[in-house]
Scaffold this active site. Structure first.
Site, PDB file in Angstrom:
ATOM      1  N   CYS A  85     -11.404  -3.709  -7.294  1.00  0.00           N
ATOM      2  CA  CYS A  85     -10.899  -4.897  -8.785  1.00  0.00           C
ATOM      3  C   CYS A  85     -11.192  -6.126  -8.729  1.00  0.00           C
ATOM      4  O   CYS A  85     -11.664  -6.456  -9.630  1.00  0.00           O
ATOM      5  CB  CYS A  85     -10.321  -3.529  -9.707  1.00  0.00           C
ATOM      6  SG  CYS A  85      -8.856  -4.863  -8.716  1.00  0.00           S
ATOM      7  N   CYS A 120      -5.418  -1.445  -8.960  1.00  0.00           N
ATOM      8  CA  CYS A 120      -5.933  -0.472  -8.829  1.00  0.00           C
ATOM      9  C   CYS A 120      -5.262   0.482  -8.206  1.00  0.00           C
ATOM     10  O   CYS A 120      -5.672   1.335  -7.973  1.00  0.00           O
ATOM     11  CB  CYS A 120      -7.636  -0.563  -8.576  1.00  0.00           C
ATOM     12  SG  CYS A 120      -7.402  -1.294  -6.951  1.00  0.00           S
ATOM     13  N   CYS A 142      -0.444  -7.279   6.805  1.00  0.00           N
ATOM     14  CA  CYS A 142      -1.709  -7.260   7.957  1.00  0.00           C
ATOM     15  C   CYS A 142      -2.734  -6.280   7.130  1.00  0.00           C
ATOM     16  O   CYS A 142      -2.315  -4.999   6.063  1.00  0.00           O
ATOM     17  CB  CYS A 142      -1.189  -6.247   9.253  1.00  0.00           C
ATOM     18  SG  CYS A 142      -2.054  -5.015  10.494  1.00  0.00           S
TER      19      CYS A 142
END
Length: 160
Positions: free
Chosen positions: A78, A126, A147
């Site tokens: 997005c 999103c 990470c």
């Protein structure tokens, strides 16, 4: 005896909150909503696996590991801004790592898929799975290691 029963019934009502917010699934909490068919059409197979199925890319496979130039890492689904290069560090784990996200860019959840609880990082826009956060990052900054999966992000260099 009636008073005790009444007291227990009232206490039960107080502690059995069932609001609509609690009924929403994790995915329904995010502004960008698409069907799985739409996501599959818009994302590569690798991006879909990571972002929508909470997969993990192979370590040391992402070209984003080597990026050092100034810029912003965006959600590949997005284009929501997630991280900036100045917060990136070499963790040696094989995945792009950051000591902090852009404020408001990520959402935290829990993941128990491996039999223990991990802190999952999702795109705040999103709900796409980006990676996990651990407490073994640089102590001189936040102590956090975000990470991230490179397949979940794109990179936009800062314009000079």
């Amino acid at each position: 005896m009636k008073n005790i029963f009444l007291l227990i019934a009232c206490a039960g009502l107080l502690f059995s909150c069932d609001s609509n917010a609690q009924k929403k699934s994790k995915e329904e909490q995010f502004p960008v909503q698409k069907t799985e068919k739409q996501w599959k059409k818009e994302l590569s197979q690798e991006q879909y696996n990571v972002l929508r199925q909470a997969g993990t890319e192979r370590p040391f496979s992402s070209p984003l590991n080597d990026i050092k130039e100034a810029g912003t890492f965006l959600c590949a689904a997005c284009e929501n801004p997630l991280y900036v290069t100045k917060n990136k560090f070499k963790s040696g784990t094989g995945w792009p790592s950051f000591d902090q996200p852009i404020e408001g860019g990520v959402f935290f959840s829990t993941d128990n898929k491996l039999g223990y609880t991990r802190n999952e990082v999702l795109c705040a826009n999103c709900g796409g799975h980006i990676g996990h956060v651990f407490d073994d990052g640089p102590k001189e900054t936040t102590g956090k290691r975000f990470c991230m999966n490179g397949d979940a992000m794109t990179f936009v260099p800062t314009k000079k």
